[in-house]
Design a protein around this motif. Structure first.
Motif, PDB file in Angstrom:
ATOM      1  N   ASP A 165     120.317  29.265  77.340  1.00  0.00           N
ATOM      2  CA  ASP A 165     121.696  28.781  77.455  1.00  0.00           C
ATOM      3  C   ASP A 165     122.239  28.545  76.050  1.00  0.00           C
ATOM      4  OD1 ASP A 165     123.238  27.613  80.159  1.00  0.00           O
ATOM      5  OD2 ASP A 165     124.049  26.844  78.272  1.00  0.00           O
ATOM      6  N   ARG A 166     123.556  28.392  75.959  1.00  0.00           N
ATOM      7  CA  ARG A 166     124.183  28.178  74.659  1.00  0.00           C
ATOM      8  C   ARG A 166     124.491  26.715  74.385  1.00  0.00           C
ATOM      9  NH1 ARG A 166     128.943  32.614  74.276  1.00  0.00           N
ATOM     10  NH2 ARG A 166     129.368  31.792  76.359  1.00  0.00           N
ATOM     11  N   LYS A 167     124.285  25.835  75.366  1.00  0.00           N
ATOM     12  CA  LYS A 167     124.619  24.416  75.222  1.00  0.00           C
ATOM     13  C   LYS A 167     123.367  23.633  74.838  1.00  0.00           C
ATOM     14  CE  LYS A 167     128.323  24.759  78.651  1.00  0.00           C
ATOM     15  NZ  LYS A 167     128.807  24.303  79.981  1.00  0.00           N
ATOM     16  N   SER A 168     123.309  23.191  73.594  1.00  0.00           N
ATOM     17  CA  SER A 168     122.109  22.527  73.091  1.00  0.00           C
ATOM     18  C   SER A 168     121.840  21.201  73.784  1.00  0.00           C
ATOM     19  CB  SER A 168     122.227  22.320  71.580  1.00  0.00           C
ATOM     20  OG  SER A 168     123.380  21.556  71.261  1.00  0.00           O
ATOM     21  N   ASP A 169     122.912  20.449  74.131  1.00  0.00           N
ATOM     22  CA  ASP A 169     122.701  19.151  74.781  1.00  0.00           C
ATOM     23  C   ASP A 169     122.086  19.319  76.163  1.00  0.00           C
ATOM     24  OD1 ASP A 169     125.056  20.384  75.610  1.00  0.00           O
ATOM     25  OD2 ASP A 169     126.035  18.488  76.123  1.00  0.00           O
ATOM     26  N   VAL A 170     122.529  20.346  76.896  1.00  0.00           N
ATOM     27  CA  VAL A 170     121.963  20.621  78.219  1.00  0.00           C
ATOM     28  C   VAL A 170     120.500  21.029  78.090  1.00  0.00           C
ATOM     29  CG1 VAL A 170     122.079  22.137  80.237  1.00  0.00           C
ATOM     30  CG2 VAL A 170     124.183  21.231  79.236  1.00  0.00           C
ATOM     31  N   LEU A 171     120.196  21.849  77.105  1.00  0.00           N
ATOM     32  CA  LEU A 171     118.825  22.302  76.898  1.00  0.00           C
ATOM     33  C   LEU A 171     117.904  21.144  76.524  1.00  0.00           C
ATOM     34  CD1 LEU A 171     119.548  25.600  74.944  1.00  0.00           C
ATOM     35  CD2 LEU A 171     118.838  25.383  77.321  1.00  0.00           C
ATOM     36  N   THR A 172     118.418  20.207  75.743  1.00  0.00           N
ATOM     37  CA  THR A 172     117.624  19.026  75.386  1.00  0.00           C
ATOM     38  C   THR A 172     117.296  18.207  76.626  1.00  0.00           C
ATOM     39  OG1 THR A 172     118.634  18.925  73.184  1.00  0.00           O
ATOM     40  CG2 THR A 172     117.595  16.917  74.009  1.00  0.00           C
ATOM     41  N   HIS A 173     118.288  18.043  77.487  1.00  0.00           N
ATOM     42  CA  HIS A 173     118.089  17.312  78.743  1.00  0.00           C
ATOM     43  C   HIS A 173     117.034  18.002  79.613  1.00  0.00           C
ATOM     44  CE1 HIS A 173     119.012  15.046  82.373  1.00  0.00           C
ATOM     45  NE2 HIS A 173     119.200  16.187  83.013  1.00  0.00           N
ATOM     46  N   CYS A 174     117.144  19.319  79.748  1.00  0.00           N
ATOM     47  CA  CYS A 174     116.196  20.074  80.579  1.00  0.00           C
ATOM     48  C   CYS A 174     114.791  20.044  79.988  1.00  0.00           C
ATOM     49  CB  CYS A 174     116.666  21.522  80.736  1.00  0.00           C
ATOM     50  SG  CYS A 174     118.198  21.699  81.660  1.00  0.00           S
ATOM     51  N   THR A 175     114.702  20.124  78.678  1.00  0.00           N
ATOM     52  CA  THR A 175     113.388  20.059  78.029  1.00  0.00           C
ATOM     53  C   THR A 175     112.719  18.720  78.296  1.00  0.00           C
ATOM     54  OG1 THR A 175     114.069  21.597  76.297  1.00  0.00           O
ATOM     55  CG2 THR A 175     112.191  20.170  75.811  1.00  0.00           C
ATOM     56  N   GLY A 176     113.516  17.651  78.292  1.00  0.00           N
ATOM     57  CA  GLY A 176     112.983  16.325  78.592  1.00  0.00           C
ATOM     58  C   GLY A 176     112.403  16.245  79.996  1.00  0.00           C
ATOM     59  N   ILE A 177     113.109  16.834  80.959  1.00  0.00           N
ATOM     60  CA  ILE A 177     112.612  16.850  82.338  1.00  0.00           C
ATOM     61  C   ILE A 177     111.316  17.644  82.422  1.00  0.00           C
ATOM     62  CG2 ILE A 177     113.085  17.661  84.687  1.00  0.00           C
ATOM     63  CD1 ILE A 177     116.039  17.112  84.191  1.00  0.00           C
ATOM     64  N   ALA A 178     111.298  18.817  81.781  1.00  0.00           N
ATOM     65  CA  ALA A 178     110.106  19.670  81.826  1.00  0.00           C
ATOM     66  C   ALA A 178     108.898  18.959  81.228  1.00  0.00           C
ATOM     67  CB  ALA A 178     110.381  20.974  81.088  1.00  0.00           C
ATOM     68  N   GLU A 179     109.129  18.183  80.157  1.00  0.00           N
ATOM     69  CA  GLU A 179     108.016  17.451  79.541  1.00  0.00           C
ATOM     70  C   GLU A 179     107.532  16.329  80.430  1.00  0.00           C
ATOM     71  OE1 GLU A 179     109.659  16.319  75.801  1.00  0.00           O
ATOM     72  OE2 GLU A 179     109.299  18.284  74.859  1.00  0.00           O
ATOM     73  N   ARG A 180     108.458  15.622  81.062  1.00  0.00           N
ATOM     74  CA  ARG A 180     108.051  14.516  81.945  1.00  0.00           C
ATOM     75  C   ARG A 180     107.277  15.030  83.146  1.00  0.00           C
ATOM     76  NH1 ARG A 180     113.170  12.694  80.466  1.00  0.00           N
ATOM     77  NH2 ARG A 180     114.165  13.435  82.375  1.00  0.00           N
ATOM     78  N   LEU A 181     107.662  16.192  83.656  1.00  0.00           N
ATOM     79  CA  LEU A 181     106.997  16.750  84.832  1.00  0.00           C
ATOM     80  C   LEU A 181     105.794  17.610  84.458  1.00  0.00           C
ATOM     81  CD1 LEU A 181     110.106  17.812  86.967  1.00  0.00           C
ATOM     82  CD2 LEU A 181     108.666  15.808  87.276  1.00  0.00           C
ATOM     83  N   GLN A 182     105.556  17.765  83.149  1.00  0.00           N
ATOM     84  CA  GLN A 182     104.442  18.597  82.666  1.00  0.00           C
ATOM     85  C   GLN A 182     104.508  20.005  83.276  1.00  0.00           C
ATOM     86  OE1 GLN A 182     100.952  16.209  83.594  1.00  0.00           O
ATOM     87  NE2 GLN A 182     101.115  15.118  81.642  1.00  0.00           N
ATOM     88  N   CYS A 183     105.675  20.632  83.111  1.00  0.00           N
ATOM     89  CA  CYS A 183     105.900  21.982  83.644  1.00  0.00           C
ATOM     90  C   CYS A 183     105.311  23.014  82.692  1.00  0.00           C
ATOM     91  CB  CYS A 183     107.398  22.233  83.847  1.00  0.00           C
ATOM     92  SG  CYS A 183     108.162  21.184  85.093  1.00  0.00           S
ATOM     93  N   ASN A 184     104.062  23.319  82.866  1.00  0.00           N
ATOM     94  CA  ASN A 184     103.397  24.299  82.009  1.00  0.00           C
ATOM     95  C   ASN A 184     104.041  25.675  82.161  1.00  0.00           C
ATOM     96  OD1 ASN A 184     101.521  22.397  81.103  1.00  0.00           O
ATOM     97  ND2 ASN A 184     100.184  22.776  82.856  1.00  0.00           N
ATOM     98  N   GLY A 185     104.301  26.318  81.033  1.00  0.00           N
ATOM     99  CA  GLY A 185     104.874  27.662  81.070  1.00  0.00           C
ATOM    100  C   GLY A 185     106.373  27.700  81.223  1.00  0.00           C
ATOM    101  N   LEU A 186     107.039  26.543  81.089  1.00  0.00           N
ATOM    102  CA  LEU A 186     108.500  26.504  81.189  1.00  0.00           C
ATOM    103  C   LEU A 186     109.063  25.953  79.888  1.00  0.00           C
ATOM    104  CD1 LEU A 186     111.241  26.665  82.655  1.00  0.00           C
ATOM    105  CD2 LEU A 186     110.743  24.414  83.647  1.00  0.00           C
TER     106      LEU A 186
END
Length: 390
Positions: A212-233
């Motif tokens: 995506d081109r929106k850095s703030d949205v990507l930061t939010h999604c990365t935080g979720i992926a880290e909390r859920l331990q989404c390996n490979g995402l």
């Protein structure tokens, strides 16, 4: 207060899929119908609304679409009935005519969703009542596994998307890590759903890039992926037209890329030789601006009809372009995304070995469609040429 304000309340409940029941009562003197009760029903062709009229000792039924329900309500209330009661998952609303004016009263919800299907209960890939960490994280479910009333539409949308993934799973590699690019992932509800489906339900290893081109949205999604331990995402900032993967890509997804960005995504996926391409187009403006006045003038002289025709013609061109390049392509009905009212999904699966005669036939169909539209070239062709090796 005007009657249209009450029908607006009904429309909001239908759009959010929180509608439970509508009751029209207190018939006018010239009305033979004593009462009308409306409930949602799941039919083979989707969600409808059963309009039940009580006339004497008999009851007549009609199954209506959402738009037909709104029209029937406008015709029946307040001209045919004095009272109307709307029950939703969020609120109860009573509309009553008094002294020539309409009064609305709101109360806390008194009813709960019930099985309203003529068919068997829908079996979702992610079932109701079972805790699902990513759905709880994005607010669709409670930690206990109950779907939040205001999020039923999102819950059904996610499961519908997973049904499409289920259908194309046999076309993806049976072994090894699945490589996936999700163009324009946005808030990534469906990206997380895809990761859950492939890793938790099917036990596959994945490498999914949400672009995506929106850095703030990507930061939010990365935080979720880290909390859920989404390996490979992982999530990366980038543009659809210029992104270059580091290796093979098996599945390319583009769910709300606006206008010609959908074409950029398709061209990129074709250049990578993806086994499967899934795209939900949005805001198809290009062809509408390019259509010659001589193309179906009896239809295209009306602006709204021209816009809708151009949108359908654009998706037909995309589907045929994919067919020409060796994909078995379908256009299927999806559920509207929050970003767009469009509800069509282009599903393309690469053929193993396209027969030359079939490829030639597909090229003739595509060229004929372009000719009928008086179209010399368009963005997908141009994007495809740009990604070809020099």
């Amino acid at each position: 207060m005007r009657p249209s304000q009450f029908t607006s309340e009904i429309e909001d409940a239908l759009k959010s899929e929180t509608f439970l029941m509508l009751v029209l009562s207190q018939p006018r003197r010239n009305n033979e119908t004593a009462k009308v009760t409306v409930r949602p029903v799941e039919l083979k062709n989707g969600l409808h609304y059963q309009w039940a009229e009580r006339v004497g000792s008999k009851e007549k039924h009609r199954n209506l679409t959402a738009s037909e329900l709104l029209q029937s309500t406008r015709e029946a209330f307040p001209n045919g009935f004095g009272d109307a009661h709307l029950y939703t998952e969020l609120v109860d609303i009573t509309a009553r005519t008094k002294g020539g004016s309409l009064q609305l009263k709101r109360k806390p919800p008194s009813k709960k969703p019930a099985l309203t299907s003529h068919n068997r209960e829908k079996q979702y890939i992610i079932p109701v009542g079972e805790p699902c960490p990513f759905l709880a994280e994005i607010g669709v479910m409670t930690p206990a596994g109950d779907v939040r009333p205001a999020m039923y539409h999102k819950f059904r949308q996610i499961n519908r998307y997973l049904e499409f993934l289920q259908d194309v799973l046999p076309a993806l590699p049976k072994d090894g890590t699945l490589q996936i690019v999700d163009f324009g992932c946005g808030k990534s509800y469906l990206t997380f759903a895809m990761h859950h489906f492939l890793t938790k339900i099917h036990g596959r290893a994945v490498e999914i890039v949400g672009l995506d081109r929106k850095s703030d949205v990507l930061t939010h999604c990365t935080g979720i992926a880290e909390r859920l331990q989404c390996n490979g995402l992982r999530f990366a900032e980038g543009d659809i037209a210029t992104y270059q993967p580091t290796g093979e890509v098996h599945l390319a997804v583009s769910l709300h890329a606006c206008d010609t960005a959908t074409d950029d995504a398709i061209a990129a996926a074709l250049s990578w030789g993806c086994q499967v391409i899934l795209a939900v187009p949005c805001c198809q403006h290009e062809l509408n601006a390019k259509l010659d006045r001589g193309v179906l003038p009896g239809l295209t002289e009306y602006g709204l009809l021209k816009e809708r025709f151009a949108s359908m013609a654009t998706d037909a061109l995309r589907a045929q372009f994919l067919e020409v390049h060796g994909y078995r392509t379908q256009i299927v009905e999806f559920i509207e995304l929050e970003h767009t009212p469009k509800n069509l999904l282009i599903r393309a699966v690469r053929r193993a070995e396209p027969h030359p005669a079939d490829s030639e036939s597909r090229r003739e169909i595509y060229d004929q469609l372009k000719s009928q539209l008086r179209l010399e070239t368009w963005h997908l062709e141009e994007a495809w040429q740009r990604v070809q090796p020099s």
